[in-house]
Design a protein around this motif. Structure first.
Motif, PDB file in Angstrom:
ATOM      1  N   TRP A 187       6.170   2.348  -0.818  1.00 52.98           N
ATOM      2  CA  TRP A 187       5.217   1.244  -0.776  1.00 52.98           C
ATOM      3  C   TRP A 187       5.524   0.419   0.462  1.00 52.98           C
ATOM      4  O   TRP A 187       6.669   0.091   0.727  1.00 52.98           O
ATOM      5  CB  TRP A 187       5.335   0.373  -2.022  1.00 52.98           C
ATOM      6  N   ARG A 236       0.343   5.393   1.039  1.00 51.99           N
ATOM      7  CA  ARG A 236      -0.560   6.398   1.632  1.00 51.99           C
ATOM      8  C   ARG A 236      -0.729   7.621   0.756  1.00 51.99           C
ATOM      9  O   ARG A 236      -1.821   8.130   0.589  1.00 51.99           O
ATOM     10  CB  ARG A 236      -0.053   6.819   2.997  1.00 51.99           C
ATOM     11  N   ASP A 243      -6.094   3.073   0.864  1.00 51.09           N
ATOM     12  CA  ASP A 243      -4.844   3.518   0.248  1.00 51.09           C
ATOM     13  C   ASP A 243      -4.659   2.868  -1.120  1.00 51.09           C
ATOM     14  O   ASP A 243      -5.282   1.852  -1.435  1.00 51.09           O
ATOM     15  CB  ASP A 243      -3.649   3.139   1.132  1.00 51.09           C
ATOM     16  N   LYS A 263      -3.071   0.549  -3.803  1.00 50.51           N
ATOM     17  CA  LYS A 263      -2.548  -0.805  -3.613  1.00 50.51           C
ATOM     18  C   LYS A 263      -1.860  -1.298  -4.875  1.00 50.51           C
ATOM     19  O   LYS A 263      -2.164  -0.856  -5.980  1.00 50.51           O
ATOM     20  CB  LYS A 263      -3.688  -1.763  -3.246  1.00 50.51           C
ATOM     21  N   THR A 287       0.835  -1.197   0.000  1.00 54.93           N
ATOM     22  CA  THR A 287       0.000   0.000   0.000  1.00 54.93           C
ATOM     23  C   THR A 287       0.869   1.247   0.000  1.00 54.93           C
ATOM     24  O   THR A 287       2.027   1.220   0.418  1.00 54.93           O
ATOM     25  CB  THR A 287      -0.928   0.037   1.241  1.00 54.93           C
ATOM     26  N   THR A 289      -8.197  -1.454   3.126  1.00 46.68           N
ATOM     27  CA  THR A 289      -7.625  -0.113   3.162  1.00 46.68           C
ATOM     28  C   THR A 289      -8.150   0.700   1.987  1.00 46.68           C
ATOM     29  O   THR A 289      -8.531   0.140   0.961  1.00 46.68           O
ATOM     30  CB  THR A 289      -6.085  -0.151   3.122  1.00 46.68           C
TER      31      THR A 289
END
Length: 139
Positions: A89, A83, A114, A116, A81, A112
């Motif tokens: 990553w 942010r 975020d 990916k 992921t 999530t």
């Protein structure tokens, strides 16, 4: 020598099959993920096929590799992921499988919002130099 020629022919067939796919398909390493969510992996020895499966509860990363039946094979898959754009990553989930010949690994589910990406490393377990890493496009 015949085995090497056969491996080259399989690789060429995989490349040819990938080139013949419709423009709506997205190539992910040695496999192809269709828009419908089904995954068709072309058989290229020691090249990981990687994809993700998403539902309302999150995403899992899946990878598989085909190898010589007598070869100890490793496949490691990670869901990473990010942010914010430009930030590093971070591995959110991973799974590793060792097997003779064909191997497949599936990560635990990740929930999530975020960005990916799913990456897989696969190949001969005893020869790190011949292992190959492939990633999907960020999603």
């Amino acid at each position: 020598m015949r085995a090497r020629i056969a491996a080259l022919m399989v690789a060429a067939a995989g490349i040819t099959a990938t080139m013949a796919l419709p423009a709506a398909a997205v190539t992910t390493g040695a496999g192809t993920t269709a828009e419908t969510g089904t995954t068709v992996c072309t058989t290229v020895l020691n090249q990981p096929c990687v994809w993700h499966e998403t539902d309302g509860a999150g995403v899992v990363g899946v990878a598989q590799v085909t190898a010589d039946p007598g070869q100890l094979t490793i496949v490691k898959v990670e869901v990473r992921t990010q942010r914010a754009w430009g930030s590093p990553w971070v591995t959110a989930a991973s799974a590793t499988t060792y097997a003779q010949g064909f191997a497949k690994a599936v990560t635990p589910r990740v929930v999530t919002e975020d960005l990916k990406i799913v990456c897989a490393t696969a190949g001969p377990a005893l020869d790190v130099a011949q292992q190959v890493t492939t990633c999907t496009n960020p999603f």
